[in-house]
Motif scaffolding. Structure first.
Motif, PDB file in Angstrom:
ATOM      1  N   PHE A  15      13.049   4.816 -26.755  1.00  0.00           N
ATOM      2  CA  PHE A  15      13.418   5.774 -27.799  1.00  0.00           C
ATOM      3  C   PHE A  15      12.153   6.221 -28.514  1.00  0.00           C
ATOM      4  O   PHE A  15      11.107   5.572 -28.429  1.00  0.00           O
ATOM      5  CB  PHE A  15      14.425   5.178 -28.790  1.00  0.00           C
ATOM      6  CG  PHE A  15      13.907   4.023 -29.593  1.00  0.00           C
ATOM      7  CD1 PHE A  15      13.389   4.205 -30.875  1.00  0.00           C
ATOM      8  CD2 PHE A  15      13.955   2.736 -29.080  1.00  0.00           C
ATOM      9  CE1 PHE A  15      12.920   3.143 -31.611  1.00  0.00           C
ATOM     10  CE2 PHE A  15      13.490   1.656 -29.824  1.00  0.00           C
ATOM     11  CZ  PHE A  15      12.969   1.863 -31.081  1.00  0.00           C
ATOM     12  N   SER A  16      12.248   7.343 -29.216  1.00  0.00           N
ATOM     13  CA  SER A  16      11.080   7.946 -29.864  1.00  0.00           C
ATOM     14  C   SER A  16      11.323   8.146 -31.352  1.00  0.00           C
ATOM     15  O   SER A  16      12.466   8.344 -31.790  1.00  0.00           O
ATOM     16  CB  SER A  16      10.749   9.297 -29.217  1.00  0.00           C
ATOM     17  OG  SER A  16      10.414   9.127 -27.851  1.00  0.00           O
ATOM     18  N   LEU A  17      10.235   8.114 -32.113  1.00  0.00           N
ATOM     19  CA  LEU A  17      10.271   8.320 -33.558  1.00  0.00           C
ATOM     20  C   LEU A  17       9.142   9.254 -33.978  1.00  0.00           C
ATOM     21  O   LEU A  17       8.118   9.334 -33.312  1.00  0.00           O
ATOM     22  CB  LEU A  17      10.084   6.989 -34.305  1.00  0.00           C
ATOM     23  CG  LEU A  17      10.970   5.802 -33.958  1.00  0.00           C
ATOM     24  CD1 LEU A  17      10.546   4.587 -34.785  1.00  0.00           C
ATOM     25  CD2 LEU A  17      12.422   6.131 -34.195  1.00  0.00           C
ATOM     26  N   TYR A  18       9.349   9.917 -35.099  1.00  0.00           N
ATOM     27  CA  TYR A  18       8.287  10.688 -35.739  1.00  0.00           C
ATOM     28  C   TYR A  18       7.911  10.029 -37.066  1.00  0.00           C
ATOM     29  O   TYR A  18       8.784   9.617 -37.830  1.00  0.00           O
ATOM     30  CB  TYR A  18       8.735  12.125 -36.029  1.00  0.00           C
ATOM     31  CG  TYR A  18       8.616  13.060 -34.852  1.00  0.00           C
ATOM     32  CD1 TYR A  18       7.402  13.646 -34.532  1.00  0.00           C
ATOM     33  CD2 TYR A  18       9.729  13.362 -34.064  1.00  0.00           C
ATOM     34  CE1 TYR A  18       7.277  14.506 -33.455  1.00  0.00           C
ATOM     35  CE2 TYR A  18       9.615  14.226 -32.982  1.00  0.00           C
ATOM     36  CZ  TYR A  18       8.393  14.794 -32.689  1.00  0.00           C
ATOM     37  OH  TYR A  18       8.279  15.651 -31.616  1.00  0.00           O
ATOM     38  N   GLU A  19       6.607   9.948 -37.317  1.00  0.00           N
ATOM     39  CA  GLU A  19       6.098   9.515 -38.615  1.00  0.00           C
ATOM     40  C   GLU A  19       5.447  10.730 -39.279  1.00  0.00           C
ATOM     41  O   GLU A  19       4.592  11.383 -38.676  1.00  0.00           O
ATOM     42  CB  GLU A  19       5.072   8.405 -38.460  1.00  0.00           C
ATOM     43  CG  GLU A  19       4.488   7.927 -39.777  1.00  0.00           C
ATOM     44  CD  GLU A  19       3.413   6.866 -39.597  1.00  0.00           C
ATOM     45  OE1 GLU A  19       2.973   6.301 -40.614  1.00  0.00           O
ATOM     46  OE2 GLU A  19       3.010   6.606 -38.433  1.00  0.00           O
ATOM     47  N   GLY A 150       6.920  -8.318 -32.936  1.00  0.00           N
ATOM     48  CA  GLY A 150       8.103  -8.980 -33.481  1.00  0.00           C
ATOM     49  C   GLY A 150       9.048  -7.979 -34.109  1.00  0.00           C
ATOM     50  O   GLY A 150       8.824  -6.768 -34.080  1.00  0.00           O
ATOM     51  N   GLY A 151      10.116  -8.516 -34.683  1.00  0.00           N
ATOM     52  CA  GLY A 151      11.088  -7.648 -35.306  1.00  0.00           C
ATOM     53  C   GLY A 151      12.193  -8.449 -35.966  1.00  0.00           C
ATOM     54  O   GLY A 151      12.170  -9.687 -36.002  1.00  0.00           O
ATOM     55  N   ALA A 152      13.174  -7.741 -36.503  1.00  0.00           N
ATOM     56  CA  ALA A 152      14.323  -8.369 -37.140  1.00  0.00           C
ATOM     57  C   ALA A 152      15.532  -7.478 -36.918  1.00  0.00           C
ATOM     58  O   ALA A 152      15.413  -6.312 -36.534  1.00  0.00           O
ATOM     59  CB  ALA A 152      14.067  -8.582 -38.634  1.00  0.00           C
ATOM     60  N   GLY A 153      16.720  -8.021 -37.172  1.00  0.00           N
ATOM     61  CA  GLY A 153      17.938  -7.262 -36.960  1.00  0.00           C
ATOM     62  C   GLY A 153      18.139  -6.970 -35.485  1.00  0.00           C
ATOM     63  O   GLY A 153      18.034  -7.862 -34.638  1.00  0.00           O
ATOM     64  N   LEU A 154      18.401  -5.719 -35.155  1.00  0.00           N
ATOM     65  CA  LEU A 154      18.577  -5.298 -33.765  1.00  0.00           C
ATOM     66  C   LEU A 154      17.365  -5.660 -32.914  1.00  0.00           C
ATOM     67  O   LEU A 154      17.481  -5.901 -31.711  1.00  0.00           O
ATOM     68  CB  LEU A 154      18.813  -3.786 -33.721  1.00  0.00           C
ATOM     69  CG  LEU A 154      19.042  -3.163 -32.341  1.00  0.00           C
ATOM     70  CD1 LEU A 154      20.436  -3.503 -31.824  1.00  0.00           C
ATOM     71  CD2 LEU A 154      18.864  -1.642 -32.399  1.00  0.00           C
ATOM     72  N   PHE A 155      16.197  -5.732 -33.533  1.00  0.00           N
ATOM     73  CA  PHE A 155      14.941  -5.915 -32.800  1.00  0.00           C
ATOM     74  C   PHE A 155      14.414  -7.353 -32.876  1.00  0.00           C
ATOM     75  O   PHE A 155      13.240  -7.601 -32.627  1.00  0.00           O
ATOM     76  CB  PHE A 155      13.896  -4.940 -33.340  1.00  0.00           C
ATOM     77  CG  PHE A 155      14.391  -3.529 -33.401  1.00  0.00           C
ATOM     78  CD1 PHE A 155      14.485  -2.754 -32.249  1.00  0.00           C
ATOM     79  CD2 PHE A 155      14.814  -2.970 -34.593  1.00  0.00           C
ATOM     80  CE1 PHE A 155      14.963  -1.456 -32.292  1.00  0.00           C
ATOM     81  CE2 PHE A 155      15.292  -1.668 -34.654  1.00  0.00           C
ATOM     82  CZ  PHE A 155      15.375  -0.913 -33.498  1.00  0.00           C
ATOM     83  N   ARG A 156      15.294  -8.308 -33.189  1.00  0.00           N
ATOM     84  CA  ARG A 156      14.862  -9.697 -33.390  1.00  0.00           C
ATOM     85  C   ARG A 156      14.198 -10.294 -32.149  1.00  0.00           C
ATOM     86  O   ARG A 156      13.229 -11.036 -32.253  1.00  0.00           O
ATOM     87  CB  ARG A 156      16.073 -10.552 -33.783  1.00  0.00           C
ATOM     88  CG  ARG A 156      15.727 -11.998 -34.119  1.00  0.00           C
ATOM     89  CD  ARG A 156      16.952 -12.765 -34.531  1.00  0.00           C
ATOM     90  NE  ARG A 156      17.948 -12.797 -33.459  1.00  0.00           N
ATOM     91  CZ  ARG A 156      19.154 -13.351 -33.585  1.00  0.00           C
ATOM     92  NH1 ARG A 156      19.517 -13.878 -34.761  1.00  0.00           N
ATOM     93  NH2 ARG A 156      19.993 -13.354 -32.581  1.00  0.00           N
ATOM     94  N   GLY A 160       7.715  -5.626 -25.931  1.00  0.00           N
ATOM     95  CA  GLY A 160       7.393  -4.386 -25.241  1.00  0.00           C
ATOM     96  C   GLY A 160       6.190  -3.701 -25.854  1.00  0.00           C
ATOM     97  O   GLY A 160       5.330  -4.340 -26.472  1.00  0.00           O
ATOM     98  N   VAL A 161       6.157  -2.384 -25.699  1.00  0.00           N
ATOM     99  CA  VAL A 161       5.007  -1.603 -26.147  1.00  0.00           C
ATOM    100  C   VAL A 161       5.466  -0.346 -26.867  1.00  0.00           C
ATOM    101  O   VAL A 161       6.634   0.061 -26.779  1.00  0.00           O
ATOM    102  CB  VAL A 161       4.091  -1.205 -24.962  1.00  0.00           C
ATOM    103  CG1 VAL A 161       3.485  -2.439 -24.321  1.00  0.00           C
ATOM    104  CG2 VAL A 161       4.865  -0.380 -23.934  1.00  0.00           C
ATOM    105  N   CYS A 162       4.523   0.262 -27.565  1.00  0.00           N
ATOM    106  CA  CYS A 162       4.779   1.507 -28.282  1.00  0.00           C
ATOM    107  C   CYS A 162       3.590   2.431 -28.045  1.00  0.00           C
ATOM    108  O   CYS A 162       2.450   2.068 -28.344  1.00  0.00           O
ATOM    109  CB  CYS A 162       4.948   1.219 -29.769  1.00  0.00           C
ATOM    110  SG  CYS A 162       5.035   2.694 -30.805  1.00  0.00           S
ATOM    111  N   GLN A 177       9.098   1.325 -25.702  1.00  0.00           N
ATOM    112  CA  GLN A 177       9.707   0.796 -24.483  1.00  0.00           C
ATOM    113  C   GLN A 177       9.929  -0.692 -24.723  1.00  0.00           C
ATOM    114  O   GLN A 177       8.977  -1.485 -24.731  1.00  0.00           O
ATOM    115  CB  GLN A 177       8.805   1.032 -23.277  1.00  0.00           C
ATOM    116  CG  GLN A 177       8.630   2.508 -22.941  1.00  0.00           C
ATOM    117  CD  GLN A 177       7.732   2.733 -21.744  1.00  0.00           C
ATOM    118  OE1 GLN A 177       6.665   2.141 -21.643  1.00  0.00           O
ATOM    119  NE2 GLN A 177       8.175   3.578 -20.824  1.00  0.00           N
ATOM    120  N   LEU A 178      11.200  -1.077 -24.920  1.00  0.00           N
ATOM    121  CA  LEU A 178      11.529  -2.418 -25.373  1.00  0.00           C
ATOM    122  C   LEU A 178      12.469  -3.136 -24.417  1.00  0.00           C
ATOM    123  O   LEU A 178      13.334  -2.523 -23.779  1.00  0.00           O
ATOM    124  CB  LEU A 178      12.184  -2.367 -26.758  1.00  0.00           C
ATOM    125  CG  LEU A 178      11.377  -1.730 -27.896  1.00  0.00           C
ATOM    126  CD1 LEU A 178      12.187  -1.766 -29.171  1.00  0.00           C
ATOM    127  CD2 LEU A 178      10.042  -2.422 -28.070  1.00  0.00           C
TER     128      LEU A 178
END
Length: 219
Positions: A15-19, A150-156, A160-162, A177-178
């Motif tokens: 998935f993709s995001l914009y900052e 790392g992560g939390a919630g859905l991403f616990r 992968g990479v970004c 890409q997770l």
């Protein structure tokens, strides 16, 4: 020594995001801590005027950034379709190399202010979905690959990479890409707006109107 058992058929989700930096969060400040800046005849003893002169040289590409200069930041996050406000980024970068003469005044093909390489550590806060932390290189004039740490919630359990694609000093595009996470919600996988320096969120998302933000998003 026995090798750990790791499933080879775990699917990769993308998935993709914009900052986007709207310059309304006092982000980013530039902290000139390097020996190059602290001892610079150009800036020494000149306080705000010295800082301003350094900023001007940065914008022209004739900058004097040095190893150890820090740039803390926090900007707004939107989904790839630019129709949903997701939250914010929050992190810190440190200059590890500068490239004098590669600023906008010299290289018209790259609309960047800081022709440097940074080591960066930061987190994407995504409302009720949780958050993702990344670390790695940020080079302002070429794509880089960050490691998900790392992560939390859905991403616990995320790993992968970004991929970071710098569009301008105020707009960045990320592709994650997770593996190791539940199915990504559809609102994170909507059709992506083609990355360009002119992209902007729809007005409802920019205004954080109901239905155009993630629940409990960070602001």
């Amino acid at each position: 020594m026995a090798k750990p058992n790791r499933p080879s058929n775990v699917p990769t989700q993308t998935f993709s995001l914009y900052e986007i930096n709207d310059l309304d969060r006092d982000s980013p400040p530039f902290l000139p801590f390097s020996v190059l800046n602290v001892n610079s005849k150009q800036n020494k003893g000149k306080g705000f005027l010295g800082w301003l002169k350094n900023l001007r040289s940065t914008l022209s590409g004739a900058h004097v950034h040095g190893i150890g200069d820090l740039v803390p930041f926090s900007n707004k996050l939107y989904d790839g379709s630019l129709t949903l406000r997701l939250g914010i980024t929050a992190g810190l970068t440190m200059v590890i190399r500068n490239y004098p003469g590669k600023g906008s005044a010299q290289d018209k093909t790259h609309p960047f202010f800081f022709p440097d390489r940074y080591e960066t550590m930061y987190t994407f806060y995504l409302g009720d979905l949780g958050h993702i932390s990344v670390q790695g290189p940020f080079i302002t004039f070429e794509d880089t690959l960050l490691t998900v740490t790392g992560g939390a919630g859905l991403f616990r359990e995320a790993r992968g990479v970004c991929r970071l694609h710098n569009l301008s000093p105020f707009k960045l595009f990320y592709t994650f890409q997770l593996k190791g996470i539940p199915e990504i919600p559809r609102h994170l996988t909507a059709k992506v707006v083609e990355p360009s320096v002119d992209v902007k969120p729809i007005q409802e998302a920019a205004n954080c109107e109901p239905g155009y933000v993630l629940p409990h998003y960070s602001d």
